[in-house]
Design a protein around this motif. Structure first.
Motif, short mmCIF file in Angstrom:
data_model
loop_
_atom_site.label_atom_id
_atom_site.label_comp_id
_atom_site.label_asym_id
_atom_site.label_seq_id
_atom_site.Cartn_x
_atom_site.Cartn_y
_atom_site.Cartn_z
N GLN A 66 33.32 25.49 42.83
CA GLN A 66 34.88 25.61 42.23
C GLN A 66 35.40 26.88 42.19
O GLN A 66 36.48 27.03 42.58
CB GLN A 66 34.59 25.16 40.69
N ALA A 67 34.57 27.87 41.99
CA ALA A 67 35.22 29.29 42.25
C ALA A 67 35.40 29.48 43.60
O ALA A 67 36.53 30.11 44.12
CB ALA A 67 34.15 30.28 41.99
N VAL A 69 36.45 27.26 45.80
CA VAL A 69 37.84 26.54 45.90
C VAL A 69 38.86 27.31 45.28
O VAL A 69 40.16 27.46 45.98
CB VAL A 69 37.74 25.03 45.33
N ARG A 70 38.91 27.75 44.06
CA ARG A 70 39.80 28.49 43.69
C ARG A 70 40.31 29.82 44.40
O ARG A 70 41.38 30.08 44.64
CB ARG A 70 39.51 28.80 42.14
N ARG A 71 39.11 30.55 45.00
CA ARG A 71 39.60 31.63 45.65
C ARG A 71 40.32 31.24 46.99
O ARG A 71 41.14 31.82 47.35
CB ARG A 71 38.31 32.39 46.35
N GLU A 72 39.86 30.12 47.66
CA GLU A 72 40.69 29.52 48.83
C GLU A 72 42.09 28.99 48.44
O GLU A 72 42.90 29.46 49.26
CB GLU A 72 39.83 28.47 49.49
N GLN A 73 42.30 28.59 47.25
CA GLN A 73 43.52 28.08 47.02
C GLN A 73 44.49 29.35 46.69
O GLN A 73 45.58 29.36 46.91
CB GLN A 73 43.70 27.08 45.60
N ALA A 74 43.73 30.42 45.96
CA ALA A 74 44.64 31.71 45.70
C ALA A 74 44.97 32.22 46.90
O ALA A 74 45.98 32.78 46.97
CB ALA A 74 43.51 32.67 44.67
#
Length: 135
Positions: A66-67, A69-74
């Motif tokens: 999840q982290a 994915v969040r980094r990639e989304q950011a």
């Protein structure tokens, strides 16, 4: 269940001391049940510990994904913002160049005006083919 077996074993041991050796048979039976039950509880505790470790490992793996994915989304959001900022700056530069305000970009606008001044003839010139009135 554990407390009942311990209490029963204690009462039977008191019976061996107070009443007589006839209670040794029941002490051996309840003692065996107590040992088997404690062994069963120990195995359940070990299984529970293994299950909790596995769940913790899976939760850590999930949190890491999840982290990620969040980094990639950011990163993608920052990239989109930067692209939008560049596009807005480019539009502003084109708008300024079209208005003749900014000389950093060459004016590449198209003008639809005639080069020869006003369009048509003056009102005082009259209609074509008729003589102008003089007053």
């Amino acid at each position: 269940m554990l407390a009942a077996l311990v209490l029963l074993n204690t009462v039977e041991l008191v019976g061996v001391v107070v009443v007589g050796p006839g209670f040794w048979i029941s002490v051996s039976v309840t003692g065996t049940l107590l040992v088997v039950y404690v062994f069963h509880l120990r195995n359940r505790a070990l299984q529970e510990r293994r299950r909790r470790r596995l769940e913790a490992r899976e939760a850590a793996w999930l949190a890491a994904r999840q982290a990620e994915v969040r980094r990639e989304q950011a990163r993608r959001a920052a990239q989109r913002r930067e692209q939008q900022r560049r596009l807005a700056a480019q539009r502003e530069a084109v708008r300024r160049a079209a208005m003749g305000v900014d000389s950093s970009l060459p004016a590449a606008s198209v003008s639809y005006r005639r080069a020869g001044g006003l369009r048509g003839r003056a009102y005082e010139a009259g209609r074509p083919g008729t003589a102008a009135h003089t007053a």
